[in-house]
Design an enzyme around this catalytic site. Structure first.
Site, PDB file in Angstrom:
ATOM      1  N   ASN A  75      34.905  12.704  13.802  1.00 14.43           N
ATOM      2  CA  ASN A  75      36.119  11.894  13.657  1.00 14.43           C
ATOM      3  C   ASN A  75      37.012  11.929  14.895  1.00 14.43           C
ATOM      4  OD1 ASN A  75      38.590  10.767  12.048  1.00 14.43           O
ATOM      5  ND2 ASN A  75      39.266  12.771  12.799  1.00 14.43           N
ATOM      6  N   VAL A  85      35.845  18.635  21.869  1.00 19.13           N
ATOM      7  CA  VAL A  85      34.492  18.154  21.528  1.00 19.13           C
ATOM      8  C   VAL A  85      33.742  17.607  22.739  1.00 19.13           C
ATOM      9  CG1 VAL A  85      34.952  17.691  19.078  1.00 19.13           C
ATOM     10  CG2 VAL A  85      35.356  15.873  20.781  1.00 19.13           C
ATOM     11  N   ILE A 107      44.621   1.608  10.597  1.00 16.34           N
ATOM     12  CA  ILE A 107      45.010   2.716   9.722  1.00 16.34           C
ATOM     13  C   ILE A 107      46.276   3.366  10.302  1.00 16.34           C
ATOM     14  CG2 ILE A 107      44.240   4.905   8.673  1.00 16.34           C
ATOM     15  CD1 ILE A 107      42.407   2.514   7.961  1.00 16.34           C
ATOM     16  N   SER A 163      43.070  17.932  12.394  1.00 15.83           N
ATOM     17  CA  SER A 163      44.452  18.441  12.325  1.00 15.83           C
ATOM     18  C   SER A 163      45.461  17.425  11.829  1.00 15.83           C
ATOM     19  CB  SER A 163      44.871  18.922  13.722  1.00 15.83           C
ATOM     20  OG  SER A 163      44.579  17.933  14.683  1.00 15.83           O
ATOM     21  N   ALA A 167      33.756  -0.511  23.416  1.00 12.26           N
ATOM     22  CA  ALA A 167      32.396  -0.185  23.874  1.00 12.26           C
ATOM     23  C   ALA A 167      31.982   1.198  23.375  1.00 12.26           C
ATOM     24  CB  ALA A 167      32.331  -0.238  25.399  1.00 12.26           C
ATOM     25  N   SER A 187      34.905   2.090  14.626  1.00 13.83           N
ATOM     26  CA  SER A 187      36.103   1.243  14.483  1.00 13.83           C
ATOM     27  C   SER A 187      35.628  -0.184  14.286  1.00 13.83           C
ATOM     28  CB  SER A 187      36.934   1.315  15.762  1.00 13.83           C
ATOM     29  OG  SER A 187      37.842   0.239  15.822  1.00 13.83           O
ATOM     30  N   TYR A 218      37.479   1.293  24.680  1.00 12.30           N
ATOM     31  CA  TYR A 218      37.454   1.855  23.314  1.00 12.30           C
ATOM     32  C   TYR A 218      36.414   1.120  22.472  1.00 12.30           C
ATOM     33  CZ  TYR A 218      39.303   3.279  18.717  1.00 12.30           C
ATOM     34  OH  TYR A 218      39.448   3.772  17.443  1.00 12.30           O
TER      35      TYR A 218
END
Ligand code: NDP
Length: 239
Positions: free
Chosen positions: A82, A56, A180, A11, A149, A134, A147
């Site tokens: 993603n 998800v 990003i 989205s 890990a 990442s 994050y």
């Protein structure tokens, strides 16, 4: 015949750029999202795709989405894992609830969506799975231990699954973005962004299109001999 690509978290941010690029490449994009309905429907309208809300981290919702897409579009040939969330804070300041949510979405989501699309891909002896990790999953970030890990787990998942399903004609690859500019990074102060830019050999921060280009390559015939790989799209921040 047009191929169908499911982009989780399509989205906004990186996912939306990926959907637009894949549509230009000839895919019909399925724009998965959690709550940004208007934005997802706009991306779907701009790409000739369809938007579908599913968390998800919830296998039932994922199966509903896949079954509906299979009926409407006849199967998924490309899965782009993603969707993701991040929490910043000292290791001990992240609550157990945040830790569970981060793991359920960033790792569980990858597993759930893959579990849902893989049987058809194996039957068809074709398919491609691209997951967004990442650079912090490669080298670790202070104050983003959970994050980092989770994103390392996505790299391990990619390498192992590539070995398992390569003989079935399915390629599994991973992209490890650097900084990003999206909603996810909008909380960074100007000073921090300047520091990150200064430490980047290519002297700029990334944009969603930088990642979309890498996804497009991994999804293309030009990458037909590439599997189990992690490509860093980070301006040289991590080499
Ligand atoms: P954004 O925060 O801009 O967008 C996140 C997307 O994920 C949204 O589409 C959101 O849907 C969706 N999403 C979140 N949780 C769920 C869920 N449970 N189920 C379904 N969809 C969900 O993130 P980015 O575009 O910046 O990041 C995309 C990916 O790239 C993430 O995996 C992130 O970790 C990774 N990444 C990002 C970097 C960056 O610098 N931006 C760097 C490295 C990796 P909705 O709009 O409905 O909320």
């Amino acid at each position: 015949m047009k191929k169908t690509a499911l982009i989780t978290g399509g989205s906004r941010g990186i996912g939306a750029a990926v959907a637009l690029k894949l549509a230009r490449d000839g895919f019909i994009p399925v724009i998965n999202y959690l709550s940004s309905r208007e934005r997802a429907e706009k991306v779907a309208a701009d790409t000739g795709g369809i938007a579908f809300s599913a968390d998800v981290s919830d296998m039932e919702q994922v199966m509903d989405m896949i079954n509906t897409v299979n009926k409407k579009l006849g199967g998924i040939s490309l899965l782009v894992n993603n969707a993701g969330i991040s929490y910043t804070g000292l290791f001990n300041d992240i609550t157990l609830q945040q830790e569970k949510r981060l793991w359920d979405v960033n790792v569980g989501g990858v597993f759930n969506c893959t579990r849902a699309v893989l049987p058809d891909m194996i039957r068809n002896k074709a398919g491609s799975i691209i997951s967004i990790s990442s650079m912090w999953g490669q080298v670790g970030a202070s104050c983003e231990v959970h994050y980092s890990a989770a994103k390392s787990a996505v790299i391990g998942f990619t390498k192992a699954l590539a070995k398992e399903v390569g003989p079935s004609g399915i390629r599994v690859n991973c992209i490890a973005p650097g900084m990003i500019m999206t909603d996810m990074t909008s909380g960074y102060t100007e000073d921090v962004l300047c520091e990150l830019k200064d430490e980047t050999p290519l002297e700029r921060l990334g944009c969603p299109d930088d990642i979309a280009e890498a996804v497009s390559f991994f999804a293309s015939e030009g990458a037909s001999f590439i599997t189990g790989q992690v490509i860093g799209v980070n301006g040289g921040f991590v080499i």
